[in-house]
Design a protein around this motif. Structure first.
Motif, mmCIF file in Angstrom:
data_model
loop_
_atom_site.group_PDB
_atom_site.id
_atom_site.type_symbol
_atom_site.label_atom_id
_atom_site.label_comp_id
_atom_site.label_asym_id
_atom_site.label_seq_id
_atom_site.Cartn_x
_atom_site.Cartn_y
_atom_site.Cartn_z
ATOM 1 N N HIS A 33 22.751 -9.706 -31.290
ATOM 2 C CA HIS A 33 22.971 -9.004 -32.554
ATOM 3 C C HIS A 33 21.823 -9.299 -33.513
ATOM 4 O O HIS A 33 21.105 -10.290 -33.366
ATOM 5 N N LEU A 34 21.658 -8.426 -34.496
ATOM 6 C CA LEU A 34 20.581 -8.567 -35.468
ATOM 7 C C LEU A 34 21.000 -9.529 -36.576
ATOM 8 O O LEU A 34 22.082 -9.418 -37.155
ATOM 9 N N GLY A 35 20.114 -10.483 -36.837
ATOM 10 C CA GLY A 35 20.334 -11.448 -37.907
ATOM 11 C C GLY A 35 19.060 -12.237 -38.123
ATOM 12 O O GLY A 35 18.049 -12.016 -37.434
ATOM 13 N N PRO A 36 19.068 -13.179 -39.045
ATOM 14 C CA PRO A 36 17.849 -13.957 -39.328
ATOM 15 C C PRO A 36 17.297 -14.688 -38.105
ATOM 16 O O PRO A 36 16.090 -14.930 -38.024
ATOM 17 N N HIS A 37 18.164 -15.012 -37.140
ATOM 18 C CA HIS A 37 17.753 -15.809 -35.983
ATOM 19 C C HIS A 37 16.848 -15.065 -35.000
ATOM 20 O O HIS A 37 16.173 -15.687 -34.188
ATOM 21 N N ILE A 38 16.794 -13.740 -35.070
ATOM 22 C CA ILE A 38 16.114 -12.961 -34.030
ATOM 23 C C ILE A 38 14.967 -12.126 -34.576
ATOM 24 O O ILE A 38 14.325 -11.366 -33.849
ATOM 25 N N LEU A 39 14.669 -12.252 -35.852
ATOM 26 C CA LEU A 39 13.674 -11.379 -36.478
ATOM 27 C C LEU A 39 12.276 -11.540 -35.874
ATOM 28 O O LEU A 39 11.460 -10.614 -35.932
ATOM 29 N N ASN A 40 12.006 -12.690 -35.270
ATOM 30 C CA ASN A 40 10.665 -12.928 -34.729
ATOM 31 C C ASN A 40 10.329 -12.010 -33.556
ATOM 32 O O ASN A 40 9.153 -11.847 -33.213
ATOM 33 N N VAL A 41 11.345 -11.399 -32.927
ATOM 34 C CA VAL A 41 11.065 -10.533 -31.769
ATOM 35 C C VAL A 41 10.555 -9.162 -32.199
ATOM 36 O O VAL A 41 10.052 -8.395 -31.365
ATOM 37 N N ILE A 42 10.694 -8.838 -33.471
ATOM 38 C CA ILE A 42 10.284 -7.517 -33.945
ATOM 39 C C ILE A 42 8.783 -7.520 -34.208
ATOM 40 O O ILE A 42 8.291 -8.212 -35.099
ATOM 41 N N VAL A 43 8.063 -6.758 -33.408
ATOM 42 C CA VAL A 43 6.607 -6.695 -33.520
ATOM 43 C C VAL A 43 6.170 -5.231 -33.513
ATOM 44 O O VAL A 43 6.470 -4.489 -32.570
ATOM 45 N N HIS A 44 5.502 -4.806 -34.580
ATOM 46 C CA HIS A 44 4.952 -3.448 -34.683
ATOM 47 C C HIS A 44 6.033 -2.368 -34.534
ATOM 48 O O HIS A 44 5.767 -1.300 -33.973
ATOM 49 N N ASP A 54 25.967 -5.956 -36.717
ATOM 50 C CA ASP A 54 24.652 -6.507 -37.031
ATOM 51 C C ASP A 54 24.566 -6.830 -38.525
ATOM 52 O O ASP A 54 25.186 -6.164 -39.356
ATOM 53 N N THR A 55 23.779 -7.850 -38.850
ATOM 54 C CA THR A 55 23.632 -8.295 -40.241
ATOM 55 C C THR A 55 22.400 -7.658 -40.864
ATOM 56 O O THR A 55 21.274 -7.863 -40.406
ATOM 57 N N LEU A 56 22.619 -6.892 -41.921
ATOM 58 C CA LEU A 56 21.529 -6.242 -42.644
ATOM 59 C C LEU A 56 21.670 -6.535 -44.132
ATOM 60 O O LEU A 56 21.744 -5.635 -44.969
ATOM 61 N N ALA A 58 20.285 -8.650 -47.714
ATOM 62 C CA ALA A 58 19.004 -8.609 -48.427
ATOM 63 C C ALA A 58 17.953 -9.468 -47.736
ATOM 64 O O ALA A 58 16.785 -9.066 -47.625
ATOM 65 N N GLU A 59 18.356 -10.640 -47.250
ATOM 66 C CA GLU A 59 17.414 -11.535 -46.577
ATOM 67 C C GLU A 59 16.801 -10.879 -45.350
ATOM 68 O O GLU A 59 15.580 -10.902 -45.148
ATOM 69 N N VAL A 60 17.642 -10.275 -44.521
ATOM 70 C CA VAL A 60 17.157 -9.625 -43.300
ATOM 71 C C VAL A 60 16.302 -8.418 -43.643
ATOM 72 O O VAL A 60 15.227 -8.202 -43.053
ATOM 73 N N LEU A 61 16.734 -7.618 -44.613
ATOM 74 C CA LEU A 61 15.979 -6.426 -44.982
ATOM 75 C C LEU A 61 14.605 -6.772 -45.548
ATOM 76 O O LEU A 61 13.616 -6.092 -45.274
ATOM 77 N N GLU A 62 14.528 -7.828 -46.322
ATOM 78 C CA GLU A 62 13.229 -8.254 -46.861
ATOM 79 C C GLU A 62 12.289 -8.674 -45.741
ATOM 80 O O GLU A 62 11.090 -8.347 -45.763
ATOM 81 N N SER A 63 12.813 -9.376 -44.744
ATOM 82 C CA SER A 63 11.992 -9.771 -43.593
ATOM 83 C C SER A 63 11.543 -8.554 -42.800
ATOM 84 O O SER A 63 10.390 -8.469 -42.354
ATOM 85 N N LEU A 64 12.443 -7.586 -42.634
ATOM 86 C CA LEU A 64 12.089 -6.361 -41.908
ATOM 87 C C LEU A 64 10.997 -5.596 -42.650
ATOM 88 O O LEU A 64 10.059 -5.067 -42.040
ATOM 89 N N SER A 65 11.110 -5.544 -43.973
ATOM 90 C CA SER A 65 10.113 -4.832 -44.772
ATOM 91 C C SER A 65 8.743 -5.470 -44.612
ATOM 92 O O SER A 65 7.723 -4.777 -44.473
ATOM 93 N N LYS A 66 8.698 -6.797 -44.632
ATOM 94 C CA LYS A 66 7.426 -7.506 -44.458
ATOM 95 C C LYS A 66 6.813 -7.250 -43.086
ATOM 96 O O LYS A 66 5.587 -7.298 -42.916
ATOM 97 N N LYS A 67 7.671 -6.960 -42.098
ATOM 98 C CA LYS A 67 7.187 -6.680 -40.754
ATOM 99 C C LYS A 67 6.782 -5.212 -40.577
ATOM 100 O O LYS A 67 6.390 -4.794 -39.492
ATOM 101 N N GLY A 68 6.926 -4.425 -41.635
ATOM 102 C CA GLY A 68 6.511 -3.028 -41.585
ATOM 103 C C GLY A 68 7.580 -2.052 -41.148
ATOM 104 O O GLY A 68 7.289 -0.877 -40.905
#
Length: 332
Positions: A33-44, A54-56, A58-68
């Motif tokens: 599931h999507l959460g802070p623990h798995i954000l590192n797998v998102i590349v490009h 899935d957890t979406l 503010a914390e997760v969304l901010e990390s996703l935004s930084k990843k593009g």
């Protein structure tokens, strides 16, 4: 466009890969599931495709935004797991699937009613053990019973039509009345009257602040003795502790739930070889008059095909800056 999927099962990959032949997106799948623990797998990735648990925030969304990540596509109707204000602030577009074969969920709700009433699940197990006794299997006719439908959107409307086909009297409650149902003779009534007059109550409304714990100690006290409650919408509509108290006092005669307030720790997983630490779900499943299915109501071939088609169409519209055929699919 590259799309990263979370909470995926083999059937998700099967249907999305098939529909994607028309879109030619790059699809990447993760079972977790999507959460802070798995954000590192998102590349490009340009987009993330998420599901109900899935957890979406503010914390997760901010990390996703930084990843593009520019887009979030929910392959479900509910969106209570998304911080829409944060998404808007970050410029992330969010879509959902507002309708994906409402008949699938409506038919499952009716299947739960029939199973609880006629005890077909118990009869099946008995006969397999060569026990042909009918003792303890008595049900009741749905004909001329009163069925209350809370929420008459696409799914509630489909359910009300099915229930009317059994010859039941249908009462409905919604902040917006459906003229089609009224033309069919279905009566809209205040919530208190629906609660007090219904033999069966089926929930088909979204989870919002105003509907959280819609079924609680107070609302249960207004219901008929031996009432049947069915929930195929969102677990948070029901105060589980209050329902357990209602079952113990025999005020609630039957409970069918396809959703559960703490389901993200349980549903869509095989836990048959583990010890479940959730005492509440264990208590619920100990009642002989409770039927639990694991968020299965949507699970038909037609619905999965529509979910995949609608989700990828939404992302295509976002990418091309096109207008949506169904504005309800756009959340931000």
């Amino acid at each position: 466009m590259k799309i990263t999927f979370f909470s995926t099962k083999p059937y998700d990959k099967e249907f999305f890969d098939k529909v994607n032949q028309d879109f030619k997106f790059e699809l990447e799948y993760f079972e977790t599931h999507l959460g802070p623990h798995i954000l590192n797998v998102i590349v490009h990735s340009d987009a993330v495709c998420a599901f109900v648990n899935d957890t979406l925030n503010a914390e997760v969304l901010e990390s996703l935004s930084k990843k593009g990540v520019k887009y979030i596509a929910l392959r479900c109707a509910g969106f209570n797991n998304v911080d829409l204000e944060a998404a808007k602030r970050l410029g992330i577009r969010v879509s959902r699937v507002p309708a994906y074969s409402p008949e699938a969920v409506a038919e499952h709700a009716m299947a739960m009613i029939l199973t609880l009433n006629r005890k077909t699940h118990k009869a099946y197990n008995r006969v397999r053990e060569q026990n042909f006794s009918l003792n303890g299997l008595m049900g009741f006719n749905l004909y001329q019973k009163t069925i209350g439908v809370i929420g008459t959107g696409n799914i509630g409307t489909a359910f009300a039509k099915i229930a009317k086909g059994f010859g039941a009297k249908i009462l409905a409650y919604d902040i917006t009345e459906n003229q089609e149902l009224k033309d069919l003779g279905i009566e809209y009534v205040p919530m208190d009257k629906l609660l007090s007059d219904s033999d069966i109550i089926s929930l088909h409304c979204p989870l919002m602040d105003s509907t959280h714990h819609l079924i609680d100690k107070e609302s249960i006290s207004k219901m008929k003795e031996n009432v049947m409650i069915i929930n195929t919408s969102r677990g948070g509509l029901i105060d589980t502790k209050a329902v357990i108290d209602g079952l113990k006092s025999k005020h609630i005669g039957y409970l069918g739930i396809d959703v559960y307030e703490q389901e993200e720790k349980l549903f869509f997983r095989d836990l048959s070889h583990t010890i479940i630490e959730d005492d509440t779900i264990q208590r619920l499943m100990s009642f002989p008059n409770v039927l639990v299915t694991a968020h299965q109501a949507f699970f038909t071939e037609e619905a999965l095909h529509q979910i995949a088609t609608s989700t990828l169409t939404s992302l295509s519209n976002f990418e091309a800056n096109n207008e949506f055929e169904n504005p309800n699919a756009v959340l931000v």
